[in-house]
Enzyme design. Structure first.
Site, short mmCIF file in Angstrom:
data_model
loop_
_atom_site.label_atom_id
_atom_site.label_comp_id
_atom_site.label_asym_id
_atom_site.label_seq_id
_atom_site.Cartn_x
_atom_site.Cartn_y
_atom_site.Cartn_z
N GLU A 328 0.84 -1.19 0.00
CA GLU A 328 0.00 0.00 0.00
C GLU A 328 0.89 1.25 0.00
OE1 GLU A 328 -3.48 1.98 2.84
OE2 GLU A 328 -2.06 0.54 3.67
N HIS A 329 1.81 1.32 0.94
CA HIS A 329 2.79 2.41 1.02
C HIS A 329 4.19 1.81 0.89
CE1 HIS A 329 -0.56 3.41 3.89
NE2 HIS A 329 -0.57 4.54 3.20
N HIS A 421 -26.55 -8.29 -37.33
CA HIS A 421 -25.64 -7.16 -37.14
C HIS A 421 -25.34 -6.49 -38.49
CE1 HIS A 421 -25.14 -8.69 -33.14
NE2 HIS A 421 -24.19 -7.81 -32.83
#
Length: 443
Positions: A328-329, A421
């Site tokens: 995280e850090h 399509h």
């Protein structure tokens, strides 16, 4: 106080199997939060209030905090805290304002273009945790990017506190007031996430919920993902530090302690090629922890299996380890720290050199502190303006550009056995497939 993992000599093939990590069994919590979320879906505010009584020991007449209480908290806020919050808001706005994306138009062929528009979500619910600590900084980190993204409707919720008359902590209310947040709710845990996901009589449903919380919040986010958008399933906080013998052991130890202070499950990991630094940091940990206010909590976090000192042969191996850990850090405290930091691929946020500690990012760097945990930084980002925006492609083709594309669309539609399509294009040309114009651009 803290364990060591010696990876010198050779690194295992899958480093994730040997690196320390907090055990967070969100799956086990799912079945406990499921009935809570279902109850809130069916009974709304009444269910939220009942779970608030059962879990928080607070009797509420309503979840929404009266506007006068929000303003009163601001009036009574310590001037020094107000000054610090205002500066935190100012710096966060500077960083997050520059994150706002601009619409981009691409001319694909003459007469055919695609524009990517960036549109904010309509309404967000912002969760601010309570419990062991008070997090007005999380109000800033959630609200500022949402506002800078242009979100029209936002609501903040935070667990009610018995010692504050069943309201969220007054510093959290004051932070909401500083940011101009008018809708604040006293609700926490899984019931708060369900409130945003399903809506109640007092709180309209939101499109997205963000913000960190405990395991019950994470489990509710996982359960309700799809009903409501989420930022991440934030777990216990993590700090990893990649350091060599140029790092100051006092700084390294202090930074490890700063994150261990959050929670007994918080992870603090040092990766180094210096045994001398590892020894000095261990000595500093013993000395500094004894002087902290939350000695017991910090000691438990540092001694847990989620924390440790990892010894490696050199910085090359250290980079492999921190990328596998995906913290995280991540602090880089090495010689030529900027060059080393530039090579990091996996981290929620990177803090470069001795004068950019994680604590600065928690409050005043201008960066966001709501970041991916549990190794999720290898595929996820921290909270930002982008978290609150959706990209919408706007397609504009004129008749000639469509005619030039039709033959190839028909071929591809037939190849996928989806002839309707192609028919949708042929219908615009009398059912005859126009031949591509000579020299028509290839798409």
């Amino acid at each position: 106080m803290i364990s060591r993992i010696d990876l010198r000599g050779s690194l295992p093939g899958d480093l994730r199997d040997v690196l320390p990590r907090a055990e967070l069994d969100v799956e086990a919590a799912l079945e406990k939060v499921r009935p809570i979320c279902e109850d809130v879906r069916h009974r709304g505010s009444a269910a939220v209030r009942e779970y608030t009584r059962d879990f928080d020991g607070v009797e509420l007449e309503r979840t929404r905090v009266p506007a006068e209480e929000v303003q009163r908290a601001l009036r009574e806020l310590d001037p020094a805290v107000r000054d610090a919050l205002e500066e935190s808001i100012r710096r966060a706005r500077l960083v997050h304002r520059d994150q706002r994306r601009t619409d981009t138009t691409t001319q694909v062929v003459p007469g055919g273009r695609v524009t990517e528009r960036w549109v904010p979500v309509g309404r967000v619910g912002l969760y601010v945790p309570g419990g062991r600590a008070v997090y007005p900084s999380s109000v800033v980190m959630n609200v500022v990017p949402a506002q800078e993204a242009g979100v029209a409707s936002l609501a903040v919720t935070s667990p009610p506190q018995r010692e504050h008359g069943g309201l969220p902590h007054p510093t959290i209310l004051a932070a909401c007031a500083l940011l101009g947040v008018e809708e604040v709710h006293a609700a926490g845990g899984a019931q708060a996430i369900a409130m945003f996901a399903h809506g109640t009589e007092e709180c309209p449903r939101a499109d997205l919920v963000t913000g960190p919380g405990n395991i019950w919040v994470a489990a509710a986010k996982r359960l309700l993902k799809g009903v409501i958008g989420i930022d991440s399933e934030a777990g216990p906080t993590e700090i990893a530090i990649l350091a060599d013998d140029t790092a100051h052991p006092v700084h390294v130890a202090a930074d490890l302690i700063s994150q261990a202070e959050h929670d007994p499950l918080a992870a603090a990991v040092l990766v180094t090629d210096s045994v001398a630094l590892a020894d000095a940091v261990e000595a500093e940990l013993r000395a500094q922890v004894a002087r902290t206010r939350h000695t017991e909590r910090i000691t438990e976090a540092l001694a847990g299996r989620q924390s440790g000192i990892v010894l490696v042969d050199d910085l090359e191996a250290g980079l492999r380890v921190v990328d596998a850990y995906a913290a995280e850090h991540l602090e880089i405290q090495t010689a030529d720290a900027a060059a080393v930091a530039a090579r990091v691929r996996n981290a929620g946020a990177v803090f470069v050199g001795p004068h950019a500690p994680v604590s600065l990012g928690d409050y005043l760097a201008g960066s966001n502190h709501v970041l991916p945990t549990g190794g999720c930084a290898c595929h996820s980002s921290g909270l930002s303006v982008q978290s609150f925006l959706r990209g919408i492609h706007v397609v504009e083709y004129d008749e000639r550009a469509l005619a030039e594309a039709t033959a190839r669309v028909v071929v591809l539609a037939e190849a996928e056995d989806l002839p309707a399509h192609g028919a949708a294009l042929k219908a615009r040309f009398g059912w005859d497939v126009p031949a591509p114009a000579e020299g028509a651009p290839r798409s």
